[in-house]
Design a protein around this motif. Structure first.
Motif, PDB file in Angstrom:
ATOM      1  N   THR A 177       0.797  -1.264  -0.092  1.00 30.18           N
ATOM      2  CA  THR A 177       0.033  -0.001   0.144  1.00 30.18           C
ATOM      3  C   THR A 177       0.790   1.341   0.054  1.00 30.18           C
ATOM      4  N   ALA A 178       2.125   1.003  -0.108  1.00 33.60           N
ATOM      5  CA  ALA A 178       2.889   2.321  -0.141  1.00 33.60           C
ATOM      6  C   ALA A 178       2.940   3.191  -1.215  1.00 33.60           C
ATOM      7  N   THR A 179       2.752   4.537  -1.419  1.00 35.23           N
ATOM      8  CA  THR A 179       2.524   5.156  -2.245  1.00 35.23           C
ATOM      9  C   THR A 179       3.951   5.908  -2.628  1.00 35.23           C
ATOM     10  N   GLU A 180       4.956   6.040  -1.569  1.00 43.05           N
ATOM     11  CA  GLU A 180       6.040   6.717  -1.837  1.00 43.05           C
ATOM     12  C   GLU A 180       7.184   5.624  -1.448  1.00 43.05           C
ATOM     13  N   PRO A 181       8.217   5.768  -1.978  1.00 40.98           N
ATOM     14  CA  PRO A 181       9.178   4.882  -1.461  1.00 40.98           C
ATOM     15  C   PRO A 181       9.930   5.134  -0.381  1.00 40.98           C
ATOM     16  N   THR A 182      10.388   4.014   0.519  1.00 43.35           N
ATOM     17  CA  THR A 182      11.147   4.360   1.747  1.00 43.35           C
ATOM     18  C   THR A 182      12.477   3.484   1.428  1.00 43.35           C
ATOM     19  N   PHE A 183      13.647   3.942   2.109  1.00 43.08           N
ATOM     20  CA  PHE A 183      14.812   3.549   1.744  1.00 43.08           C
ATOM     21  C   PHE A 183      15.492   2.789   2.803  1.00 43.08           C
ATOM     22  N   THR A 184      16.742   1.865   2.374  1.00 46.20           N
ATOM     23  CA  THR A 184      17.530   1.140   3.320  1.00 46.20           C
ATOM     24  C   THR A 184      18.393   2.057   3.832  1.00 46.20           C
ATOM     25  N   ALA A 185      19.263   1.630   4.794  1.00 46.91           N
ATOM     26  CA  ALA A 185      20.306   2.741   5.386  1.00 46.91           C
ATOM     27  C   ALA A 185      21.481   2.953   4.287  1.00 46.91           C
ATOM     28  N   ASP A 186      21.525   2.403   3.285  1.00 41.21           N
ATOM     29  CA  ASP A 186      22.352   2.706   2.189  1.00 41.21           C
ATOM     30  C   ASP A 186      21.572   3.637   0.875  1.00 41.21           C
ATOM     31  N   GLY A 187      20.252   3.819   1.332  1.00 40.20           N
ATOM     32  CA  GLY A 187      19.750   4.717   0.180  1.00 40.20           C
ATOM     33  C   GLY A 187      19.200   3.901  -0.970  1.00 40.20           C
ATOM     34  N   GLU A 189      15.853   1.654  -2.465  1.00 38.39           N
ATOM     35  CA  GLU A 189      14.386   1.286  -2.319  1.00 38.39           C
ATOM     36  C   GLU A 189      14.307   0.101  -1.588  1.00 38.39           C
ATOM     37  N   LEU A 190      13.364   0.253  -0.314  1.00 38.64           N
ATOM     38  CA  LEU A 190      13.401  -0.614   0.525  1.00 38.64           C
ATOM     39  C   LEU A 190      13.130  -2.311   0.268  1.00 38.64           C
ATOM     40  N   SER A 191      12.268  -2.398  -0.526  1.00 36.82           N
ATOM     41  CA  SER A 191      12.038  -3.993  -0.949  1.00 36.82           C
ATOM     42  C   SER A 191      13.037  -4.613  -1.729  1.00 36.82           C
ATOM     43  N   VAL A 192      13.674  -3.917  -2.908  1.00 39.12           N
ATOM     44  CA  VAL A 192      14.690  -4.360  -3.447  1.00 39.12           C
ATOM     45  C   VAL A 192      16.020  -4.337  -2.677  1.00 39.12           C
ATOM     46  N   GLY A 193      16.245  -3.416  -1.889  1.00 40.25           N
ATOM     47  CA  GLY A 193      17.456  -3.181  -0.834  1.00 40.25           C
ATOM     48  C   GLY A 193      17.610  -4.288   0.053  1.00 40.25           C
ATOM     49  N   THR A 194      16.420  -4.608   0.494  1.00 45.28           N
ATOM     50  CA  THR A 194      16.420  -5.702   1.625  1.00 45.28           C
ATOM     51  C   THR A 194      16.318  -7.227   1.035  1.00 45.28           C
ATOM     52  N   ASN A 195      15.297  -7.372   0.289  1.00 40.88           N
ATOM     53  CA  ASN A 195      15.062  -8.562  -0.205  1.00 40.88           C
ATOM     54  C   ASN A 195      16.239  -9.199  -1.311  1.00 40.88           C
ATOM     55  N   HIS A 196      16.667  -8.245  -2.040  1.00 49.26           N
ATOM     56  CA  HIS A 196      17.522  -8.623  -2.793  1.00 49.26           C
ATOM     57  C   HIS A 196      19.111  -8.284  -2.523  1.00 49.26           C
ATOM     58  N   LEU A 197      19.301  -6.790  -2.463  1.00 52.15           N
ATOM     59  CA  LEU A 197      20.474  -6.563  -2.352  1.00 52.15           C
ATOM     60  C   LEU A 197      21.280  -6.977  -0.936  1.00 52.15           C
ATOM     61  N   GLY A 198      20.569  -6.944   0.068  1.00 55.96           N
ATOM     62  CA  GLY A 198      21.078  -7.408   1.438  1.00 55.96           C
ATOM     63  C   GLY A 198      21.396  -8.781   1.251  1.00 55.96           C
ATOM     64  N   HIS A 199      20.575  -9.650   0.796  1.00 53.89           N
ATOM     65  CA  HIS A 199      20.731 -11.082   0.474  1.00 53.89           C
ATOM     66  C   HIS A 199      22.032 -11.380  -0.422  1.00 53.89           C
ATOM     67  N   PHE A 200      22.148 -10.506  -1.320  1.00 56.42           N
ATOM     68  CA  PHE A 200      23.112 -10.594  -2.197  1.00 56.42           C
ATOM     69  C   PHE A 200      24.376 -10.580  -1.846  1.00 56.42           C
ATOM     70  N   LEU A 201      24.705  -9.384  -1.081  1.00 54.28           N
ATOM     71  CA  LEU A 201      26.048  -9.245  -0.288  1.00 54.28           C
ATOM     72  C   LEU A 201      26.036 -10.198   0.735  1.00 54.28           C
ATOM     73  N   LEU A 202      25.032 -10.755   1.472  1.00 48.64           N
ATOM     74  CA  LEU A 202      25.315 -11.695   2.394  1.00 48.64           C
ATOM     75  C   LEU A 202      25.718 -13.315   1.875  1.00 48.64           C
ATOM     76  N   SER A 203      25.186 -13.505   0.718  1.00 49.73           N
ATOM     77  CA  SER A 203      25.417 -14.803   0.132  1.00 49.73           C
ATOM     78  C   SER A 203      26.811 -14.730  -0.536  1.00 49.73           C
ATOM     79  N   ARG A 204      27.212 -13.511  -1.086  1.00 55.42           N
ATOM     80  CA  ARG A 204      28.474 -13.321  -1.665  1.00 55.42           C
ATOM     81  C   ARG A 204      29.729 -13.546  -0.767  1.00 55.42           C
TER      82      ARG A 204
END
Ligand code: LMG
Ligand code: NDP
Ligand code: PMR
Length: 398
Positions: A177-187, A189-204
């Motif tokens: 339901t979000a109409t405006e993006p929110t961001f991770t600590a590194d700036g 977008e939250l969903s891709v930043g958390t679900n993908h980028l956070g996991h990408f770094l972790l698994s690498r």
């Protein structure tokens, strides 16, 4: 002060039933036919060397956890060759699928689960109320929406001195339901930043640890979804996933000088989530292409079924949360309980028959696993490569 417990349990490799994968899917993302079941004859797995922790110099796991020296034991039943307790990290194990799979794995007595969670107390309560025996899990702090936290987690995990035999990238956020993006600590977008980028770094980062493991079947599992696959009905419910030419992604998803969306379009929380799942599934395949042959690690993804009751829908409107479970149960019949989904994920982590790498697993109506087909975009080799390279830059690996 909360304390975590480290220990291991005796583990004898037992005979069990498992499923034979079939390549057969329909538009609903499930198999059309009944599934064959076969008796699995286990390979006897042995480890001759005793495990030596790399480093156990400190008892600090995070600000909130304490670790003791792990004892990695083996069963010593005369005449039986044995397998040591496996060590698996599950992100987002404080609820839903992550918690259910942690419980399923812990209950086998074959796994020690590292629950990598952003909310320590929630995770501790969840583990307790799920009835997971305290010697079978350790909670460690991980906030995937901060790259620093990911690095800190990896350091802390290494200090534990446990091997890493399986990593499950399960955590996710969904902002329908979000109409405006929110961001991770590194700036990002939250969903891709958390679900993908956070996991990408972790698994690498943890790939090296997986490589070092002497466990017979090492696995890196990333949870995908039907809703990111446009070759299914569910994947055609708007807004549909699409990464486009990745222009927003290469711009850093910061919503300032670039779009917050991967394809460069206008922000849409539901689409951002689905796009993040496409990235998860592309990442798994790119890992497979780059590392499977050399490392023997199994890289796999899965759609565990529609677990309509989890916290994933916490931000959806109340009417949706009320109607979604019966809709999935009685109309689409895609509903699966948290418990059942947990067993499915546990299968992908530890079933001796599911060692094939590069596979996207799904289950048919009889709860039998099969190799499913990803959508064109989610199996696009060139896009996977490009997405990987941009991800490396964004997380500071390139
Ligand atoms: C959107 O909301 C957001 O607007 C968008 O921004 C984005 O976030 C997107 O993908 C995320 O979500 C969508 C949602 C909101 O509307 C829907 O798309 C419907 C959701 C589907 C779930 C509810 C379906 C209701 C069906 C009722 C089923 C009851 C089951 C009982 C079955 C028993 C049978 C034996 O809107 C809502 O959540 C409100 C939904 C209001 C629905 C009102 C009722 C409609 C009735 C028509 C239902 C038709 C369903 C199929 C019927 C099949 C018959 C066999
Ligand atoms: P839940 O919301 O129950 O679980 C998500 C978990 O992720 C929670 O433990 C949550 O922590 C954690 N999490 C969220 N943000 C972060 C963060 N920044 N750092 C660390 N952990 C975080 O949802 P599900 O169990 O449904 O989702 C699990 C996985 O299953 C997801 O990958 C989802 O995409 C996938 N999936 C779910 C389906 C479904 O129908 N539910 C269908 C297909 C796939 P906290 O408890 O603190 O909020
Ligand atoms: Mg979907 C035909 C089967 C089917 C399945 C298996 C799912 C799974 N969904 C199906 C159909 C439909 N859904 C139909 C026909 C509609 C229109 C009424 C519909 C709607 C719908 C909404 C609004 N479905 C949703 C939403 C969500 O907000 C969920 C979502 O997209 O989250 C990203 C969702 C889901 N449907 C699923 C699954 C598994 C989800 C959620 C979880 C996920 O993909 O991670």
């Amino acid at each position: 002060m909360a304390t975590s417990f480290l220990s291991s349990s005796l583990c004898i490799h037992k005979e069990g039933k498992s499923n034979v994968p079939l390549k057969e899917t329909n538009f609903f993302g499930t198999s059309l036919s009944n599934h064959l079941k076969s008796e699995f004859t286990p390979t006897i797995l042995t480890n001759k060397t005793q495990f030596h922790p790399r480093k156990i110099s400190t008892s600090i796991v995070s600000t909130q956890t304490m670790a003791t020296t792990p004892t990695i034991t083996r069963a010593t039943t005369p005449g039986k060759k044995t397998l040591r307790t496996g060590s698996v990290i599950i992100t987002g194990a404080s609820s839903g699928l992550g918690l259910a799979s942690a419980k399923a794995l812990a209950e086998t007595g074959k796994w020690h689960v590292i629950m990598a969670c952003r909310d320590f107390l929630k995770a501790e309560r969840a583990a307790k109320s799920a009835g997971i025996a305290k010697e079978n899990y350790t909670i460690m702090h991980l906030d995937l929406s901060s790259l620093d936290s990911v690095k800190q987690f990896v350091d802390n995990f290494r200090r534990l001195g446990r091997p890493l035999d399986a990593l499950v990238c399960n955590a996710a956020v969904y902002q329908p339901t979000a109409t405006e993006p929110t961001f991770t600590a590194d700036g990002f977008e939250l969903s891709v930043g958390t679900n993908h980028l956070g996991h990408f770094l972790l698994s690498r980062l943890l790939l090296d640890d997986l490589k070092q493991s002497d466990y017979p079947s090492k696995r890196l599992i990333i949870v995908g979804s039907i809703t990111g696959n446009t070759n299914t009905l569910a994947g055609n419910v708007p807004p549909k996933a699409s990464l486009g030419d990745l222009r927003g992604f290469s711009g850093g998803l910061n919503g300032l000088n670039s779009s917050a969306m991967i394809d460069g379009g206008k922000f849409d929380g539901a689409k951002a989530y689905k796009d993040s799942k496409v990235c998860n599934m592309l990442t798994m395949q790119e890992f497979h292409r780059r590392f499977h042959e050399d490392t023997g690690i199994t890289f796999a993804s899965l759609y565990p079924g529609c677990i309509a009751t989890t916290g994933l829908f916490r931000e959806h409107i109340p009417l949706f949360r009320l109607l979604f479970p019966p809709f999935q149960k009685y109309v689409t019949k895609g509903f699966v309980s948290e418990e059942e989904s947990g067993k499915r994920l546990a299968q992908v982590v530890s079933d001796p028959s599911l060692t094939k790498s590069g596979v996207y697993w799904s289950w048919n109506k009889d709860s039998a696993s099969f190799e499913n087909q990803l959508s064109q975009e989610a199996s696009d080799v060139e896009k996977a490569r490009k997405m990987w390279e941009i991800s490396e830059k964004l997380v500071g690996l390139a």
